[in-house]
Motif scaffolding. Structure first.
Motif, PDB file in Angstrom:
ATOM      1  N   TRP A  16       0.802  -1.229   0.000  1.00  0.00           N
ATOM      2  CA  TRP A  16       0.000   0.000   0.000  1.00  0.00           C
ATOM      3  C   TRP A  16       0.830   1.271   0.000  1.00  0.00           C
ATOM      4  O   TRP A  16       0.293   2.365  -0.068  1.00  0.00           O
ATOM      5  N   CYS A  76      -9.065   2.094  -2.259  1.00  0.00           N
ATOM      6  CA  CYS A  76      -8.058   1.998  -3.311  1.00  0.00           C
ATOM      7  C   CYS A  76      -8.624   1.387  -4.583  1.00  0.00           C
ATOM      8  O   CYS A  76      -9.469   0.493  -4.534  1.00  0.00           O
ATOM      9  N   ASP A  78      -8.131  -1.141  -7.352  1.00  0.00           N
ATOM     10  CA  ASP A  78      -7.407  -2.407  -7.480  1.00  0.00           C
ATOM     11  C   ASP A  78      -7.041  -2.670  -8.936  1.00  0.00           C
ATOM     12  O   ASP A  78      -7.695  -2.163  -9.856  1.00  0.00           O
ATOM     13  N   GLU A  91     -15.978  -0.655  -4.052  1.00  0.00           N
ATOM     14  CA  GLU A  91     -15.643  -0.272  -2.680  1.00  0.00           C
ATOM     15  C   GLU A  91     -16.905  -0.021  -1.850  1.00  0.00           C
ATOM     16  O   GLU A  91     -16.982  -0.438  -0.698  1.00  0.00           O
TER      17      GLU A  91
END
Length: 190
Positions: A16, A76, A78, A91
């Motif tokens: 990350w 985030c 992906d 998300e």
């Protein structure tokens, strides 16, 4: 004004976050070293409205700050997401259990352009319907909070939403929904 990158050295790499130290050359010939850059994935967030115009917010503990925060849902992008709009829908489904039939792009913001290389893309989602239970990551503990648009504005006035990029998203969403017009008109009258 743009600097020339002479070299980069990665100091830390994880899934990350990556941290690097750059050596740069300014247009005036002055060398800048060291210059530290934090690399993060692209982020997405949304002001999400249910079918009956309730705003879907999330409440969760944020360890770096040491506080429980109320935020707009997101996360985030992906590698498996086809685009940012798909990422924000995924998300929200994972974090809240809500699916949305309208997606409106509001723009982008930078978390901190002096140290971070990533962007957060902002959305307004509408027509949300709860279709499943949350599918949270191992370290996530998220409470879904539904509020009216008026209560959302009150929360901003009380400084209850402190995540700066999420406040930016809320501003653009309220502007798109034409929920700021009365405030501008009242201010110009006084």
């Amino acid at each position: 004004m743009k600097w020339q990158l002479l070299s980069s050295e990665y100091l830390f790499t994880d899934s990350w976050l990556r941290a690097r130290r750059d050596r740069c050359l300014r247009p005036d010939g002055q060398e800048v070293y060291p210059y530290y850059v934090m690399e993060y994935p692209t982020w997405v967030t949304a002001v999400a409205l249910t079918e009956d115009n309730q705003v879907v917010l999330v409440k969760q503990y944020r360890h770096a700050l040491g506080e429980v925060c109320i935020e707009t849902p997101g996360g985030c992008v992906d590698a498996t997401d086809t685009d940012n709009a798909e990422a924000v829908k995924r998300e929200l489904l994972e974090e809240t259990g809500y699916a949305f039939n309208e997606v409106h792009y509001l723009g982008r913001t930078s978390p901190n352009p002096s140290t971070n290389n990533n962007l957060m893309h902002l959305y307004l989602l509408r027509g949300g319907k709860k279709v499943q239970e949350q599918e949270l990551d191992q370290n996530e503990d998220i409470e879904v909070v539904l509020v009216s648009l008026d209560e959302l504005k009150n929360m901003l006035e009380r400084n209850e939403i402190i995540q700066a990029m999420h406040v930016t998203c809320i501003f653009y969403a309220l502007q798109k929904l034409e929920k700021l017009q009365g405030q501008y008109q009242q201010e110009s009258i006084h």
